[in-house]
Design a protein around this motif. Structure first.
Motif: not given
Length: 685
Positions: A280-302, A359-363
């Protein structure tokens, strides 16, 4: 005024004669009815929750155990006057059901090429689906029928409205009790101990009957559920049975409801072996503020933190999964001061937040699905509608990026890509990873301005793209507007078995002929309840707390209607049909999007008014009719069997959408009016 025959009912513990409308119940009989009704609903809720956590056949048959429960309860009420006392056998039926589900589970295993398959105990082949479901259905019917007969025998010793009132109070007690256990995250042993205590109190001296088999059965199901609760590293959240296992490198692997979910991985391992998380970060612009939906155990947050995020809002609906991430994730992402955690439904969070994101992620929010998926209303379905993705786009900052990723089958990838394309007006970027059987890792992303950020691999449908899901029909896993053939076979066999069971257990069907209108009312009310549960899930989140609050609200509306019917003489009940039609029309005409645009308090007030006004009027209509019933148990049994038919009619939503269920509700109440006209005439005189 036409009067129906009044019964003289003999219960298992005492005899109470009903003369006219005067009833002389024994001291403590009210408490007994409340406790028995609470036990009945508590067991029903526990079975719905517990069986699906052990048998994956039930994951996509969301109301299968509910249908069996309604049939059992209806049969129990129809057997209220039978000589044979079934209640001592309720613990036996429950113990047999628990033993069967534990001995013949259906879970996810891994076959050749890493492809998932369904397996049973010790990785053996599971029982065939028809056999497994048939046994669960029969044992559920038997258990609830035995409990319901006990309720019905006490029920019959009161005048109809008083009995109905006490039954509803008991049902409310059962819901509150189960909600409290969910809040405390108690394992099945907690459910078993509470149910066992109620059985012991209600059975009393009857525990000594049948060679003490009921007592043995109570001990047996407590021990079996206790063993499941404390063996195998299980814990129970309000949604899942969660299993954790240590794997190589000190990592922890998580399964939910017998299905692999996630392994908590450090970013160093992700970069080496699971670069999918970085796409998701390959073609993303700035990603200072990120929303992770479906954070689970934390992989996407890490990963977000590693990629330089200055703030991360991590949304996870299951508190137990998030706690596992706090305790067991090797990078401890949830302890980072840049992370704010939210235990909430993802769609509900987006509707309430006033923040905007780069950046908003449906993870992987639907990664708990299984290989046999057809359609089911699951926790995350409202995340994948055009309305949800439109809301996500509105929360992006200028230049912000939306991304969603998972392990998709080709047709499902095309559906989601078409949904993104519909919202943004252009094809999204698609990045594909390794395949696992028919599923392939894939990321769909697009910037707020509908640009791809330099990505040249854009989506093109392989076949005719499936239409996007919408809030009124949130079934992304259903290929077309149809009811899958397996559902039709299942519903047909269930209804056929029900007719045979009612005829065999309760005698000729003509005994229910005077209560055909109550049968239609039961079918209509179940659909009305379903529509309101779904509506509140959309407005406030598909969480266990919202669902419990809605069911409690329904019962409180029923109590209010009963109190009005007890105190007010409604001489022209036919007018209530007109009021009900107007309330249904209001619910039909007010679009859900209009309510979502309101702030929380106005949304709540409007939602409650639109949802509970028809429920109140419908129950007032039922209470007025039930007040004059001659045989309260037969009348109530007919109503419950109607509710079972209503449960089958729920599947029309797969074709028509949920809002169209209101039309079906109106038609069913029209049939109730036609078949119950003579009772309306009697009420006027």
């Amino acid at each position: 005024m036409q009067q129906e025959h009044e019964d003289t009912t003999t219960t298992a513990t005492a005899t109470t004669t009903v003369t006219g409308r005067r009833v002389l119940p024994e001291p403590g009989r009210r408490t007994r009815l409340v406790l028995a009704s609470a036990l009945m609903l508590f067991v029903e809720l526990a079975l719905i929750r517990w069986t699906s956590s052990n048998n994956l056949y039930l994951v996509h048959l969301t109301n299968f155990v509910l249908l069996a429960s309604f049939l059992g309860i209806g049969l129990g009420f129809l057997r209220a006057r039978a000589e044979r006392d079934l209640f001592p056998w309720a613990p036996v039926g429950l113990a047999a059901l628990v033993a069967f589900v534990l001995l013949f589970p259906v879970r996810t295993g891994t076959g050749r090429g890493g492809q998932w398959k369904l397996v049973g105990l010790f990785d053996l082949a599971p029982l065939p689906r028809p056999l497994s479901l048939a046994v669960v259905f029969v044992l559920t019917v038997v258990t609830l029928m035995a409990i319901a007969q006990e309720v019905a025998r006490t029920f019959a010793t009161f005048e109809p409205l008083e009995a109905y009132r006490l039954d509803v109070m008991g049902s409310l007690t059962g819901i509150v009790s189960f909600a409290a256990l969910s809040f405390l995250r108690l394992p099945p042993l907690g459910w078993a101990l509470l149910g066992a205590a109620a059985f012991v109190v209600l059975l009393g001296r009857r525990l000594a009957l049948a060679r003490r088999l009921p007592a043995v059965a109570i001990v047996a199901f407590v021990l079996m559920l206790g063993a499941e609760s404390f063996m195998g590293s299980f814990q129970w959240s309000p949604y899942y049975k969660i299993h954790t296992a240590d794997v190589a490198g000190g990592l922890v692997r998580v399964e939910v409801n017998n299905t692999p979910l996630q392994t908590a991985l450090p970013v160093s391992v992700i970069k080496k072996n699971s670069q999918f998380y970085l796409y998701p970060y390959t073609y993303a612009g700035p990603h200072d503020d990120v929303l992770v939906i479906g954070a689970g155990t934390g992989n996407d947050v890490a990963v977000a933190l590693d990629q330089g995020a200055k703030r991360v809002d991590a949304v996870e609906i299951d508190p137990a999964l998030m706690q596992l991430g706090r305790d067991r994730h090797p990078d401890r992402p949830y302890s980072d001061p840049r992370v704010t955690t939210h235990v909430d439904d993802g769609r509900a969070f987006m509707e309430r937040t006033d923040r905007h994101y780069d950046l908003i992620l449906l993870a992987l929010p639907d990664s708990a699905t299984i290989v046999t998926g057809q359609s089911a209303l699951r926790l995350e379905n409202y995340l994948f509608t055009t309305q949800a993705l439109t809301k996500a786009r509105s929360l992006l900052k200028p230049g912000g990026t939306f991304a969603m990723y998972n392990y998709y089958e080709p047709w499902l990838l095309d559906r989601y890509a078409n949904t993104v394309s519909t919202v943004y007006g252009t094809a999204p970027c698609v990045q594909r990873g390794p395949s696992y059987g028919p599923r392939q890792q894939a990321v769909l992303s697009l910037r707020k301005d509908a640009s791809t950020g330099g990505c040249t691999t854009t989506w093109a449908p392989r076949t005719t793209a499936l239409e996007p899901s919408v809030d009124d029909r949130p079934f992304p896993y259903l290929g077309s507007r149809t009811i899958p053939s397996f559902y039709l076979w299942m519903l047909g066999l269930v209804l056929l078995a029900s007719v045979v069971a009612v005829r065999s257990v309760a005698g000729p069907l003509r005994t229910m002929r005077p209560y055909v209108d109550l049968f239609f009312m039961g079918a209509a009310f179940l659909l009305l309840e379903t529509k309101n549960v779904v509506q509140f899930a959309l407005l406030f989140g598909t969480t266990w707390a919202v669902n419990a609050a809605v069911f409690a609200g329904v019962l409180l509306s029923v109590l209010a209607a009963i109190e009005v019917a007890r105190r007010v003489t409604i001489r022209r009940p036919v007018l209530l049909y007109g009021v009900l039609l107007a309330a249904l029309a209001l619910a039909w005409l007010v679009p859900q999007d209009a309510l979502l645009s309101l702030s929380v308090v106005p949304r709540f007030l409007a939602g409650v008014t639109i949802a509970f006004l028809p429920i109140f009027v419908a129950n007032l209509l039922f209470a007025v009719r039930f007040k004059g019933s001659g045989s309260s148990t037969v009348a109530f049994g007919a109503n419950l069997l109607g509710a079972m038919v209503g449960g089958a009619l729920e599947y029309l939503a797969l074709i028509l959408g949920f809002n169209a269920l209101l039309i079906v509700v109106a038609l069913l109440y029209g049939l109730a009016l036609l078949t119950g006209r003579r009772h309306l005439v009697a009420a006027r005189t």
